[in-house]
Write a protein that holds these residues in place. Structure first.
Motif, PDB file in Angstrom:
ATOM      1  N   ALA A 221       0.615  -1.200  -0.269  1.00 47.93           N
ATOM      2  CA  ALA A 221      -0.239  -0.073   0.002  1.00 47.93           C
ATOM      3  C   ALA A 221       0.793   1.114   0.367  1.00 47.93           C
ATOM      4  CB  ALA A 221      -1.358   0.186   1.413  1.00 47.93           C
ATOM      5  N   SER A 222       0.219   2.528  -1.149  1.00 49.21           N
ATOM      6  CA  SER A 222       1.293   3.796  -0.673  1.00 49.21           C
ATOM      7  C   SER A 222       1.243   4.660   0.850  1.00 49.21           C
ATOM      8  CB  SER A 222       0.666   4.647  -2.112  1.00 49.21           C
ATOM      9  OG  SER A 222      -0.705   4.829  -1.158  1.00 49.21           O
ATOM     10  N   ALA A 223       1.632   5.191   0.927  1.00 49.66           N
ATOM     11  CA  ALA A 223       1.634   5.861   2.411  1.00 49.66           C
ATOM     12  C   ALA A 223       0.939   6.667   2.183  1.00 49.66           C
ATOM     13  CB  ALA A 223       3.192   6.466   2.928  1.00 49.66           C
ATOM     14  N   PRO A 224      -0.095   7.400   3.945  1.00 49.54           N
ATOM     15  CA  PRO A 224      -1.243   8.219   3.619  1.00 49.54           C
ATOM     16  C   PRO A 224      -0.142   9.765   2.880  1.00 49.54           C
ATOM     17  CG  PRO A 224      -1.054   6.847   5.659  1.00 49.54           C
ATOM     18  CD  PRO A 224       0.438   6.998   5.189  1.00 49.54           C
ATOM     19  N   ALA A 225      -0.994   9.913   2.060  1.00 45.92           N
ATOM     20  CA  ALA A 225      -1.180  11.163   1.375  1.00 45.92           C
ATOM     21  C   ALA A 225      -2.778  11.654   0.582  1.00 45.92           C
ATOM     22  CB  ALA A 225      -0.078  11.013   0.120  1.00 45.92           C
ATOM     23  N   GLY A 226      -2.143  12.861   0.699  1.00 49.81           N
ATOM     24  CA  GLY A 226      -3.556  13.820   0.225  1.00 49.81           C
ATOM     25  C   GLY A 226      -4.445  13.922   1.550  1.00 49.81           C
ATOM     26  N   ASP A 227      -6.146  14.594   0.814  1.00 53.89           N
ATOM     27  CA  ASP A 227      -6.909  14.603   1.953  1.00 53.89           C
ATOM     28  C   ASP A 227      -7.992  13.055   1.948  1.00 53.89           C
ATOM     29  OD1 ASP A 227      -7.348  14.704  -0.398  1.00 53.89           O
ATOM     30  OD2 ASP A 227      -8.409  16.753  -0.586  1.00 53.89           O
ATOM     31  N   LYS A 228      -7.423  12.767   1.256  1.00 49.24           N
ATOM     32  CA  LYS A 228      -8.945  11.536   1.607  1.00 49.24           C
ATOM     33  C   LYS A 228      -8.164  10.418   2.629  1.00 49.24           C
ATOM     34  CE  LYS A 228     -11.129  12.800  -1.620  1.00 49.24           C
ATOM     35  NZ  LYS A 228     -11.829  13.718  -1.766  1.00 49.24           N
ATOM     36  N   ASN A 229      -7.335  10.259   3.382  1.00 50.99           N
ATOM     37  CA  ASN A 229      -7.174   9.731   4.612  1.00 50.99           C
ATOM     38  C   ASN A 229      -7.236   9.795   6.046  1.00 50.99           C
ATOM     39  OD1 ASN A 229      -4.781   7.372   3.280  1.00 50.99           O
ATOM     40  ND2 ASN A 229      -4.536   9.480   2.210  1.00 50.99           N
ATOM     41  N   VAL A 230      -7.532   8.926   6.994  1.00 52.75           N
ATOM     42  CA  VAL A 230      -7.964   9.162   8.125  1.00 52.75           C
ATOM     43  C   VAL A 230      -7.583   7.614   8.752  1.00 52.75           C
ATOM     44  CG1 VAL A 230     -10.222   9.758   9.375  1.00 52.75           C
ATOM     45  CG2 VAL A 230     -10.202  10.971   7.258  1.00 52.75           C
ATOM     46  N   LEU A 231      -7.420   7.956  10.173  1.00 55.49           N
ATOM     47  CA  LEU A 231      -7.204   7.445  10.848  1.00 55.49           C
ATOM     48  C   LEU A 231      -8.482   7.197  12.103  1.00 55.49           C
ATOM     49  CD1 LEU A 231      -3.591   6.186  11.048  1.00 55.49           C
ATOM     50  CD2 LEU A 231      -5.546   4.882   9.908  1.00 55.49           C
TER      51      LEU A 231
ATOM     52  N   LEU B 144      -3.866  17.927   8.244  1.00 48.85           N
ATOM     53  CA  LEU B 144      -4.360  19.521   9.349  1.00 48.85           C
ATOM     54  C   LEU B 144      -4.998  20.516   8.199  1.00 48.85           C
ATOM     55  CD1 LEU B 144      -1.275  20.126  11.372  1.00 48.85           C
ATOM     56  CD2 LEU B 144      -4.069  19.630  12.338  1.00 48.85           C
ATOM     57  N   ASP B 145      -6.001  20.892   8.536  1.00 51.07           N
ATOM     58  CA  ASP B 145      -6.840  21.778   7.239  1.00 51.07           C
ATOM     59  C   ASP B 145      -6.054  23.604   7.499  1.00 51.07           C
ATOM     60  OD1 ASP B 145      -8.737  22.408   5.888  1.00 51.07           O
ATOM     61  OD2 ASP B 145      -9.090  23.968   7.304  1.00 51.07           O
ATOM     62  N   LYS B 146      -5.029  22.940   6.242  1.00 52.02           N
ATOM     63  CA  LYS B 146      -4.065  24.253   6.072  1.00 52.02           C
ATOM     64  C   LYS B 146      -4.572  25.748   5.861  1.00 52.02           C
ATOM     65  CE  LYS B 146      -0.877  21.553   3.957  1.00 52.02           C
ATOM     66  NZ  LYS B 146       0.642  21.067   2.947  1.00 52.02           N
ATOM     67  N   PRO B 147      -6.197  25.445   4.866  1.00 52.03           N
ATOM     68  CA  PRO B 147      -6.879  26.693   5.297  1.00 52.03           C
ATOM     69  C   PRO B 147      -6.965  27.725   6.872  1.00 52.03           C
ATOM     70  CG  PRO B 147      -7.257  25.809   3.260  1.00 52.03           C
ATOM     71  CD  PRO B 147      -6.357  25.137   4.129  1.00 52.03           C
ATOM     72  N   SER B 148      -7.167  26.941   7.544  1.00 47.51           N
ATOM     73  CA  SER B 148      -7.510  27.123   8.928  1.00 47.51           C
ATOM     74  C   SER B 148      -6.218  27.699   9.923  1.00 47.51           C
ATOM     75  CB  SER B 148      -8.068  26.225   9.803  1.00 47.51           C
ATOM     76  OG  SER B 148      -7.644  24.796   9.916  1.00 47.51           O
ATOM     77  N   GLY B 149      -4.758  27.493   9.128  1.00 45.45           N
ATOM     78  CA  GLY B 149      -3.513  27.567  10.038  1.00 45.45           C
ATOM     79  C   GLY B 149      -3.677  26.553  10.616  1.00 45.45           C
ATOM     80  N   GLY B 150      -3.758  24.891  11.036  1.00 46.70           N
ATOM     81  CA  GLY B 150      -4.127  24.163  11.567  1.00 46.70           C
ATOM     82  C   GLY B 150      -4.556  23.625  12.727  1.00 46.70           C
ATOM     83  N   ARG B 151      -5.213  24.061  12.278  1.00 45.65           N
ATOM     84  CA  ARG B 151      -6.116  24.373  13.776  1.00 45.65           C
ATOM     85  C   ARG B 151      -6.917  23.444  13.499  1.00 45.65           C
ATOM     86  NH1 ARG B 151      -4.676  30.085  13.429  1.00 45.65           N
ATOM     87  NH2 ARG B 151      -7.092  30.291  12.043  1.00 45.65           N
ATOM     88  N   SER B 152      -7.711  22.239  12.674  1.00 48.96           N
ATOM     89  CA  SER B 152      -8.178  22.191  12.185  1.00 48.96           C
ATOM     90  C   SER B 152      -8.160  20.775  11.782  1.00 48.96           C
ATOM     91  CB  SER B 152      -9.962  22.695  12.686  1.00 48.96           C
ATOM     92  OG  SER B 152     -10.065  23.380  10.987  1.00 48.96           O
ATOM     93  N   LEU B 153      -8.808  19.711  11.560  1.00 45.56           N
ATOM     94  CA  LEU B 153      -8.363  18.701  10.478  1.00 45.56           C
ATOM     95  C   LEU B 153      -9.144  18.876   9.763  1.00 45.56           C
ATOM     96  CD1 LEU B 153      -9.320  15.457  13.052  1.00 45.56           C
ATOM     97  CD2 LEU B 153      -6.845  16.546  12.143  1.00 45.56           C
ATOM     98  N   ILE B 154      -8.599  18.521   8.223  1.00 44.83           N
ATOM     99  CA  ILE B 154      -9.618  18.752   6.990  1.00 44.83           C
ATOM    100  C   ILE B 154     -10.851  17.629   6.642  1.00 44.83           C
ATOM    101  CG2 ILE B 154      -6.911  18.304   5.322  1.00 44.83           C
ATOM    102  CD1 ILE B 154      -7.791  15.788   4.836  1.00 44.83           C
ATOM    103  N   GLY B 155     -11.611  18.716   6.186  1.00 49.75           N
ATOM    104  CA  GLY B 155     -12.978  18.448   6.474  1.00 49.75           C
ATOM    105  C   GLY B 155     -13.934  16.705   6.431  1.00 49.75           C
ATOM    106  N   ILE B 156     -12.771  15.761   5.419  1.00 47.45           N
ATOM    107  CA  ILE B 156     -12.951  14.775   5.667  1.00 47.45           C
ATOM    108  C   ILE B 156     -13.491  14.077   6.968  1.00 47.45           C
ATOM    109  CG2 ILE B 156     -11.427  13.707   4.583  1.00 47.45           C
ATOM    110  CD1 ILE B 156     -12.813  11.818   3.736  1.00 47.45           C
TER     111      ILE B 156
END
Length: 273
Positions: free
Chosen positions: A178-188, A237-249
């Motif tokens: 498997a590939s390493a987690p990357a992008g905005d579709k990975n959640v644990l 981390l959600d970059k538009p929020s300055g890393g103060r939250s997780l991405i939407g998914i």
């Protein structure tokens, strides 16, 4: 023993339940329990992240590529949610059978009973957010929860198996499957629920000349059902929020797990009536 249990459950369903069990069912006891839970889980997070990253760095030295597979965690966060649900129930069911004087050739009895019950539910939620890179224990840093009192919750000083969560995700990567987690579709995500139920009943019986009082059933009953639920969601981390939250998914997955966990707790409580 039954009298002691009923004493601890006395008044169930008629007032707002306490967060902690008797005899520590007071504000100080609840505060100490919540503090111990948060501290214990935070230490578990720190020890897990430190162990996973350190092992990966050491293993990379023997890899032909010298590649590390946990670098993605530098831009990830962890959202932690605690949900405490306490359900208390009480019931009273007096019954009587009246047997008047009757001729020898006839038997007549008159029975009656009354059912009264009360239930109270209390739900408390706590949410915490961490950047994964801040959870890594560097040289000289420690996190020790060994002094916490574990009697208030099974979430305290317990092996929450967080390390296995990362093993399940990283082993297929290190073996090339498997590939390493990357992008905005990975959640644990990791979820743990502990449920403890206490119940008791008391039935005094009177046998009279012309009747029996509380000859069947349970006269007085009480129960306390407490569920401690933990949801930990790791994601970029959600970059538009300055890393103060997780991405939407990741945020959606976190909220959904809390909702489904609440529904499951409510269902178990209803079925257990």
């Amino acid at each position: 023993m039954g009298l002691l249990l009923l004493g601890g459950l006395g008044g169930c369903g008629t007032y707002v339940p306490e967060l902690r069990d008797w005899p520590n069912n007071n504000d100080q006891g609840a505060t100490m329990m919540l503090s111990a839970i948060v501290h214990s889980v935070e230490c578990e997070l720190k020890h897990t992240i430190t162990k996973v990253v350190s092992h990966d760095v050491i293993a990379a030295r023997s890899r032909a590529s010298h590649r590390t597979y946990t670098d993605f965690l530098n831009d990830w966060g962890a959202e932690v949610a605690f949900t405490f649900t306490i359900v208390e129930k009480a019931g009273i069911n007096p019954n009587a059978v009246w047997m008047p004087l009757s001729p020898m050739s006839a038997v007549f009895t008159l029975g009656g009973d009354v059912n009264l019950s009360a239930q109270a539910t209390r739900i408390e939620k706590l949410n915490f957010f961490y950047k994964v890179k801040d959870l890594f224990l560097r040289d000289g840093q420690t996190c020790d929860a060994s002094g916490e009192d574990p009697s208030g919750s099974f979430l305290i000083k317990n092996d929450l198996k967080l390390g296995e969560l990362f093993d399940f995700r990283l082993v297929p990567v290190t073996t090339g499957h498997a590939s390493a987690p990357a992008g905005d579709k990975n959640v644990l995500q990791h979820q743990i629920t502990f449920q403890v139920v206490s119940s008791g009943g008391l039935t005094p019986t009177w046998q009279l000349t012309r009747g029996t009082i509380n000859g069947t059933g349970t006269f007085l009953s009480g129960s306390r059902d407490r569920t401690h639920d933990l949801v930990i969601t790791f994601g970029p981390l959600d970059k538009p929020s300055g890393g103060r939250s997780l991405i939407g998914i990741a945020e959606s997955a976190h909220v959904t797990s809390q909702l489904t966990g609440g529904v499951g707790t409510a269902f178990r409580s209803t079925v257990g009536r």
